[in-house]
Design an enzyme around this catalytic site. Structure first.
Site, PDB file in Angstrom:
ATOM      1  CG  ASP A  13      86.202  44.478  39.159  1.00 37.95           C
ATOM      2  OD1 ASP A  13      85.457  43.507  38.959  1.00 37.95           O
ATOM      3  OD2 ASP A  13      85.780  45.632  39.347  1.00 37.95           O
ATOM      4  CD  GLU A  14      90.352  43.360  44.367  1.00 36.61           C
ATOM      5  OE1 GLU A  14      90.049  44.225  45.201  1.00 36.61           O
ATOM      6  OE2 GLU A  14      89.613  42.375  44.097  1.00 36.61           O
ATOM      7  N   GLY A  15      91.288  40.123  40.273  1.00 37.27           N
ATOM      8  CA  GLY A  15      91.753  38.869  39.680  1.00 37.27           C
ATOM      9  C   GLY A  15      91.675  37.701  40.640  1.00 37.27           C
ATOM     10  CG  HIS A  41      85.280  35.442  41.311  1.00 39.40           C
ATOM     11  ND1 HIS A  41      85.374  34.749  42.499  1.00 39.40           N
ATOM     12  CD2 HIS A  41      85.291  36.750  41.659  1.00 39.40           C
ATOM     13  CE1 HIS A  41      85.437  35.600  43.509  1.00 39.40           C
ATOM     14  NE2 HIS A  41      85.376  36.811  43.017  1.00 39.40           N
ATOM     15  CB  THR A 129      74.765  45.047  40.162  1.00 36.83           C
ATOM     16  OG1 THR A 129      74.312  44.375  41.340  1.00 36.83           O
ATOM     17  CG2 THR A 129      76.273  45.238  40.233  1.00 36.83           C
ATOM     18  CD  GLN A 224      80.905  42.104  46.348  1.00 34.39           C
ATOM     19  OE1 GLN A 224      81.009  41.541  47.420  1.00 34.39           O
ATOM     20  NE2 GLN A 224      79.868  41.901  45.583  1.00 34.39           N
ATOM     21  CB  THR A 239      79.171  45.486  48.526  1.00 35.64           C
ATOM     22  OG1 THR A 239      78.177  44.553  48.086  1.00 35.64           O
ATOM     23  CG2 THR A 239      80.041  44.868  49.606  1.00 35.64           C
ATOM     24  CG  LEU A 332     104.038  43.028  37.055  1.00 36.85           C
ATOM     25  CD1 LEU A 332     103.912  44.310  37.879  1.00 36.85           C
ATOM     26  CD2 LEU A 332     105.043  42.078  37.705  1.00 36.85           C
ATOM     27  CB  SER A 413      98.867  36.991  37.981  1.00 33.47           C
ATOM     28  OG  SER A 413      98.143  36.774  36.789  1.00 33.47           O
TER      29      SER A 413
END
EC number: 6.3.4.4
Length: 429
Positions: A13-15, A41, A129, A224, A239, A332, A413
């Protein structure tokens, strides 16, 4: 011409989706090399949000997208995603999407076992999940998996499914005490999908290597994050695949010498979905603020993400494991308005300070973060287009991340859209 691997440095989930979408504009091919539809994503294009779970993010940029042999694929989910992307006006023809003939298929019994197993664990569950990813990788490792190549031979496919389901149904009935599945119905369902799937099936390894030899630029898209890696993550809260950069080669069928750069995506703070240790997790109003302002809900599960301060022990670990050549700092802008911003520089446990990730999960669960404090900024940075226009405290925060990690920052970003991105060094150019 460079080939670039993009990996998450935290717990996912970091982008990565946005950054892969951005970098795809410079690449010829985009490759997904591990995981399944347990990752999502999210891309925002012209204010419109598009989510993909299996098809590489490069499809938005009309690039040729490959699903490598390291990915486990639920054919039903894949076709649903293809239909969804098609409805959004995106070209999803077989000329644009190639699925490795060696990729393993997630079967209905994988999902049944995954969900039954998690239910049986009760409070000891790890937060899967329930989409069958783990059981599919299990069958791959024990040489009982069904691959896309098996669809080419109807009789062989039926024989393999019938044989493996005898064991799976015994397991479901006698251990989990749950409903069994009809092999005939499963075979019929997949044969009904066969004609749609066949045009997409390809020898991805051959196609990628041929393209590279012709000078094509390739972007490898990880799913991931590093600390969900089956080998190096917070085991067993991980995972079922290898999420680090080295697997880009193995999971797509190219030699490791063809990987030129590794970009590590790091959120300006830390999040995690599901169970597992999280040393910098915040249980106060700041944690709630990060969650709300950052819209921290999983793209796949919709689950609320746990939030905490940036953890440099994790980031340094990710830099070492992946051989990072550049960092991308995301979200950020979520830190706007905070008077104080903390960075975790180590862990304390029973009088000992760790500056590297401890392997024992119990130790990690009991660790207390060691923080250094930095002044925040009051300005709204989401519209900034040039690094030099950042507030001084923002630049100091970024400089400290670079200093502690030992890795140069290439991209920053400050919002979900492509336009909210400051590129300091484009490795494709």
């Amino acid at each position: 011409m460079p080939n670039i691997v993009v990996v998450g440095t935290q717990w996912g989930d970091e982008g990565k989706g946005k950054i892969v979408d951005l970098l795809s504009g410079y690449a010829d091919y985009v490759v997904r090399f591990q995981g399944g539809n347990n990752a999502g994503h999210t891309m925002v294009v012209d204010g419109n949000e598009i989510i993909s779970h299996l098809v590489p993010s490069g499809i938005i940029q009309n690039k040729v997208c490959f699903i490598g042999n390291g990915v486990v694929v639920d054919p039903l989910v894949l076709l649903e995603e293809i239909d969804y992307l098609d409805s959004r006006g995106i070209d999803v023809s077989p000329e644009r999407i190639k699925i490795s003939d060696r990729a393993h298929m997630i079967m209905p019994y994988h999902k049944s076992i995954d969900q039954a197993r998690e239910l049986k664990k009760g409070d000891a569950k790890i937060g899967t999940t329930g989409r069958g990813i783990g059981p599919c990788y299990e069958d791959k490792a024990t040489r009982r998996g069904i691959r896309f190549a098996d669809l080419l031979d109807e009789a062989l496919f039926a024989e393999k499914v019938t044989t493996i389901m005898e064991e799976k149904n015994f397991y479901l009935k006698n251990y989990f005490k749950t409903d069994t599945l009809d092999p005939g119905a499963v075979i019929k369902e997949f044969m009904g999908l066969r004609d749609r799937l066949l045009p997409y099936i390809s020898d991805v390894s051959v196609a990628l290597n041929k393209g590279m030899d012709q000078g094509k630029q390739v972007l490898f898209e990880g799913a991931q994050g590093t600390h969900l890696d089956i080998e190096h993550g917070t085991y067993p809260f991980v995972t079922s695949s290898s999420t680090v950069a080295a697997n880009a080669a193995c999971g797509s069928g190219v030699g490791p010498g063809k990987l030129d750069h590794v970009m590590g995506i790091v959120k300006a703070y830390t999040t995690r979905v599901g169970s597992g240790p999280f040393p910098t997790e915040l249980f106060d109003e700041i944690g709630d603020r990060l969650q709300k302002k950052g819209a921290e809900f999983g793209a796949t599960t919709g689950r609320r993400r746990r939030c905490g301060w940036l953890d440099m022990v994790m980031l340094k670990n990710a830099a070492r494991l992946n051989g990072l050549t550049g960092l991308v700092i995301t979200k950020l802008d979520v830190l706007d308005g905070l008077e104080e911003i903390k960075i975790c520089t180590g862990y304390e446990h029973k009088g000992k300070v760790y500056d590297a990730f401890p392997p024992a999960i119990k130790t990690l669960e009991e660790c207390t973060p060691v923080y250094e404090s930095h002044p925040g900024w009051t300005e709204n940075i989401s519209k900034i287009k040039d690094y030099e226009d950042f507030p001084e405290n923002t630049k100091k925060y970024l400089d400290r991340i670079k200093e502690l990690s030992g890795v140069d920052i290439k991209i920053v970003s400050v919002g979900p859209g492509r336009e909210a991105t400051i590129v300091l060094d484009n490795l494709f150019c």
